[in-house]
Design a protein around this motif. Sequence first.
Motif, mmCIF file in Angstrom:
data_model
loop_
_atom_site.group_PDB
_atom_site.id
_atom_site.type_symbol
_atom_site.label_atom_id
_atom_site.label_comp_id
_atom_site.label_asym_id
_atom_site.label_seq_id
_atom_site.Cartn_x
_atom_site.Cartn_y
_atom_site.Cartn_z
ATOM 1 N N THR A 1 52.173 23.223 16.405
ATOM 2 C CA THR A 1 52.981 24.315 16.939
ATOM 3 C C THR A 1 53.207 24.146 18.437
ATOM 4 N N LEU A 2 52.217 23.571 19.118
ATOM 5 C CA LEU A 2 52.380 23.340 20.552
ATOM 6 C C LEU A 2 53.537 22.363 20.797
ATOM 7 N N LEU A 3 53.590 21.298 19.985
ATOM 8 C CA LEU A 3 54.680 20.327 20.124
ATOM 9 C C LEU A 3 56.020 20.977 19.788
ATOM 10 N N LEU A 4 56.036 21.778 18.719
ATOM 11 C CA LEU A 4 57.280 22.477 18.382
ATOM 12 C C LEU A 4 57.693 23.398 19.523
ATOM 13 N N ALA B 1 59.429 15.996 21.366
ATOM 14 C CA ALA B 1 58.212 16.739 21.030
ATOM 15 C C ALA B 1 58.385 17.465 19.707
ATOM 16 N N PHE B 2 59.571 18.008 19.495
ATOM 17 C CA PHE B 2 59.855 18.710 18.239
ATOM 18 C C PHE B 2 59.632 17.775 17.053
ATOM 19 N N LEU B 3 60.162 16.546 17.176
ATOM 20 C CA LEU B 3 60.000 15.555 16.104
ATOM 21 C C LEU B 3 58.526 15.256 15.862
ATOM 22 N N LEU B 4 57.779 15.050 16.961
ATOM 23 C CA LEU B 4 56.358 14.752 16.812
ATOM 24 C C LEU B 4 55.641 15.896 16.110
ATOM 25 N N GLY B 5 55.985 17.130 16.505
ATOM 26 C CA GLY B 5 55.388 18.294 15.873
ATOM 27 C C GLY B 5 55.682 18.311 14.382
ATOM 28 N N MET B 6 56.938 17.960 14.060
ATOM 29 C CA MET B 6 57.359 17.924 12.665
ATOM 30 C C MET B 6 56.529 16.890 11.897
ATOM 31 N N PHE B 7 56.362 15.698 12.481
ATOM 32 C CA PHE B 7 55.591 14.638 11.825
ATOM 33 C C PHE B 7 54.160 15.113 11.569
ATOM 34 N N LEU B 8 53.599 15.745 12.602
ATOM 35 C CA LEU B 8 52.203 16.166 12.496
ATOM 36 C C LEU B 8 52.040 17.202 11.390
ATOM 37 N N LEU B 9 52.957 18.162 11.340
ATOM 38 C CA LEU B 9 52.864 19.183 10.296
ATOM 39 C C LEU B 9 53.035 18.552 8.924
ATOM 40 N N PHE B 10 53.952 17.580 8.830
ATOM 41 C CA PHE B 10 54.166 16.942 7.533
ATOM 42 C C PHE B 10 52.930 16.156 7.108
ATOM 43 N N GLU C 1 42.709 28.865 14.164
ATOM 44 C CA GLU C 1 42.019 27.692 14.691
ATOM 45 C C GLU C 1 41.518 27.969 16.092
ATOM 46 N N ALA C 2 40.256 27.634 16.338
ATOM 47 C CA ALA C 2 39.733 27.856 17.685
ATOM 48 C C ALA C 2 39.984 26.636 18.560
ATOM 49 N N SER C 3 40.037 25.450 17.913
ATOM 50 C CA SER C 3 40.145 24.214 18.689
ATOM 51 C C SER C 3 41.575 23.993 19.173
ATOM 52 N N TRP C 4 41.682 23.241 20.283
ATOM 53 C CA TRP C 4 43.003 22.883 20.796
ATOM 54 C C TRP C 4 43.587 21.726 20.007
ATOM 55 N N LEU C 5 42.732 21.025 19.240
ATOM 56 C CA LEU C 5 43.199 19.800 18.602
ATOM 57 C C LEU C 5 43.438 19.967 17.109
ATOM 58 N N GLY C 6 43.374 21.215 16.609
ATOM 59 C CA GLY C 6 43.662 21.445 15.204
ATOM 60 C C GLY C 6 45.109 21.098 14.902
ATOM 61 N N ALA C 7 45.373 20.787 13.620
ATOM 62 C CA ALA C 7 46.728 20.376 13.256
ATOM 63 C C ALA C 7 47.729 21.478 13.550
ATOM 64 N N ALA C 8 47.385 22.713 13.180
ATOM 65 C CA ALA C 8 48.322 23.811 13.401
ATOM 66 C C ALA C 8 48.553 24.015 14.891
ATOM 67 N N THR C 9 47.471 23.971 15.689
ATOM 68 C CA THR C 9 47.620 24.202 17.122
ATOM 69 C C THR C 9 48.470 23.120 17.765
ATOM 70 N N LEU C 10 48.131 21.863 17.481
ATOM 71 C CA LEU C 10 48.855 20.757 18.105
ATOM 72 C C LEU C 10 50.305 20.733 17.628
ATOM 73 N N ASN D 1 56.178 31.997 11.652
ATOM 74 C CA ASN D 1 55.239 32.951 12.261
ATOM 75 C C ASN D 1 53.798 32.778 11.781
ATOM 76 N N ALA D 2 53.612 32.503 10.465
ATOM 77 C CA ALA D 2 52.227 32.399 9.981
ATOM 78 C C ALA D 2 51.534 31.185 10.596
ATOM 79 N N MET D 3 52.295 30.078 10.728
ATOM 80 C CA MET D 3 51.716 28.880 11.313
ATOM 81 C C MET D 3 51.341 29.122 12.772
ATOM 82 N N PHE D 4 52.207 29.813 13.513
ATOM 83 C CA PHE D 4 51.893 30.086 14.916
ATOM 84 C C PHE D 4 50.724 31.064 15.023
ATOM 85 N N MET D 5 50.651 32.009 14.082
ATOM 86 C CA MET D 5 49.542 32.961 14.136
ATOM 87 C C MET D 5 48.212 32.253 13.907
ATOM 88 N N ALA D 6 48.273 31.119 13.186
ATOM 89 C CA ALA D 6 47.037 30.379 12.931
ATOM 90 C C ALA D 6 46.589 29.610 14.161
#
Lengths: 645, 108
Positions: free
Chosen positions: A225-228, A185-194, A214-223, A276-281
């Motif tokens: 950070t969730l994977l991370l 999951a960490f790797l996937l999160g990394m790919f998504l952020l990249f 982000e309000a949505s569950w499917l935003g890049a930052a949300t998804l 922290n800033a990414m998670f806060m988003a």
Amino acid sequence: MNHSLLMATLLLSPFVGFLINGFRYRKNGPNLSGWLATTAIAISFICSVLLVADLVGMPVENRRIAVSFFDWLTVDKLKIAAGFVVDPISAIMILVITGVGTLIHLFSIGYMHHDKGVAKYFAYLNLFVFNMLILVLGDSLLTMFVGWEGVGLCSYLLIGFWFTDKDKAAAGMKAFITNRIGDAAFLLGMFLLFMTFGTLNFHDLNQLAPTLPEASWLGAATLGTLLLFIGATGKSAQIPLYVWLPDAMAGPTPVSALIHAATMVTAGIYMIVRLNAMFMAAPNTMMVIAVIGAATALMAASIGMTQWDIKKVLAYSTVSQLGYMFLAAGVGAFGVAMFHLMTHAFFKALMFLGSGSVIHAMHEEQDIRKMGGLKKYMPITHITFFFGWLAIIGMPPFAGFFSKDEILWKAMSSPLGHPLLWVAGVLGAVMTAFYMTRLMALTFWGKSRVPKEVHPHESPALMTIPLIVLGILSIVGGWLGINHAISSILPGHPANVLEHWLGPVLLEPSLEGVHQSMTMEWALMGVSVGLAAISAFVAYHFYVRSPETPQKISEALGPVYRLVSKKYLVDELYAGTIINPLVAFSRNLWQHIDVQVIDKTTYLLADLMKGGGSVVRGLQTGNMQQYAMYIGLGLVAILSFVIMR
Amino acid sequence: MPSSEIVNQIGLSHYLVLSAVLFMMGFLGVLLRRNVLVMMMCIELMLNAVNLAFIAFSKFSGRIDGQIMVFFVMTIAAAEAAVGLAIIVSIFKRFREVNIRFFEHLKG
């Protein structure tokens, strides 16, 4: 001294220690290998102190020492340097890792003295510190991931250190595989952020993070950070991937102290604080983190109340305390999460080493039902463990009080917090006080239940000195983060040092508009400390004054007690729903696809070749004149072909 | 008829027939004889038959290439004889005889 040189020494010193002990693992004796490894970490500690001292001298806004040794990877847009950064966040980590690491290495010299593979043990331990330093110093997610995997490997090697015992080897594998799930999951999160932000550098990611949550569950930052965060639940033992940590206690006890309490398991928290800033988003991710953290804190604490193995109690306690750290991170109190990470490293390392000292004295006995009354045999271990106990149950002025209370306060007062989270935290604190007092009472106090043939004795100085140092740190460690309410009544108003230190590099939820009531803070503090004290007293009453009461209560609770003491049957649940079906599926693949189809095909091909070969094998006689004749015939054939054409 | 006349009457085909006869003698020797030393000599015979053909072609076409080729063949023949004789000597040392069947022991 120049920063790159310091950074290189800091990183390479443990690695050199690993190489020397690793290559000479048959030759280096316990003293040589132990002191070598300890020196290697001590050098790192000195480098860390020098680097952090330089950092303190810098202006508040640009406290950042970045060193880039070389370009590691350059593929199209992806540019990763072997870059390492000391900033206020990683400064705390390197001091804890190398400082507590040195003490634990020192303790290990005494603890592992009689072990045959002692040089190998120290080699692994040094390799672990090296990887942990890469993890915390790396300036991008990928460099962090290198260390992340490295510490996972060392954890596996050290849990299964006594691999001739099948259970211990299996515990190592369980840890490794469980972590691997998180790592995927960490790797996937990394790919998504990249893919989204085009960089893996922490600094850039924090800069690029969406400024509007982000309000949505499917935003890049949300998804992302969730994977991370799923990766973090693996490494930091949270629901649902916490199951490996209690089993990891199969390793040598100093390993449990260093890897499975003080440093490696906090990597998940560190990663969240780093980004922290990414998670806060991503407020949805934050909510998940807070809820999972609180749930883990509660669940692990309740299991801890029913365990009989001294190390298992501490292991569940670690899971529970890590839950607190995630709770803090989840409500946006990143600084407090780091604060609790630090104090927890002190008091939990202390308690693990103390339990190691007890196990050593009891000749490898870990069952607290066979202990009791050890206070008079092991005064130093007892008094230091006593400090650790006061710290973890949150009694002022011990370290755990300040950090835990700050977490509870933030869970209530932060804009991301919720009263229910506070209630969960307080309940967890009450249970923590109960199981830790139970552990104290059953191990050190009351009547001795030690078998006659065992003669407990105090451990040698090599083991007690680290205990004493950690004992002192368990008191003063918390004074770095004295909260508003308490500092206002103390003479000279000591500031919250840690908050000022971390503040500039963290993006925390703004407290403007939130009603900050000092009275409320005092009241909540009083409630949690009071409840914990009552709980500790009840446990003391149960296990010292009337040892038959707990028995009665557990019988009265019946099935509930059995469910909790069997760890909520989570292991069985995983085995039933995931592991066994997977094994059955693989067995089918093996017996039907592999044996019947793939093997048969290759055998058929081989048989064809063999048959073809046996037809022409007769030509190869070794008779030279025969060969000459073939040449002649060939010549004739070619010539006649040329002529006839 | 003066003797030079006779020489002039010998054409390319005479040389080639002689060359072919010599070559076949050598080839059959290699195929049929058992003594490695004799087989070596037969190989030399084959090489020289080829040389003869080269020189004949050179003479009748008026070009020098064929004669140059002969020098190469002779060099190769010398090298081949050196290596071949060395092998024969070692075989002789081992078996006190140079029969071709002992060479089957060289088979891997």
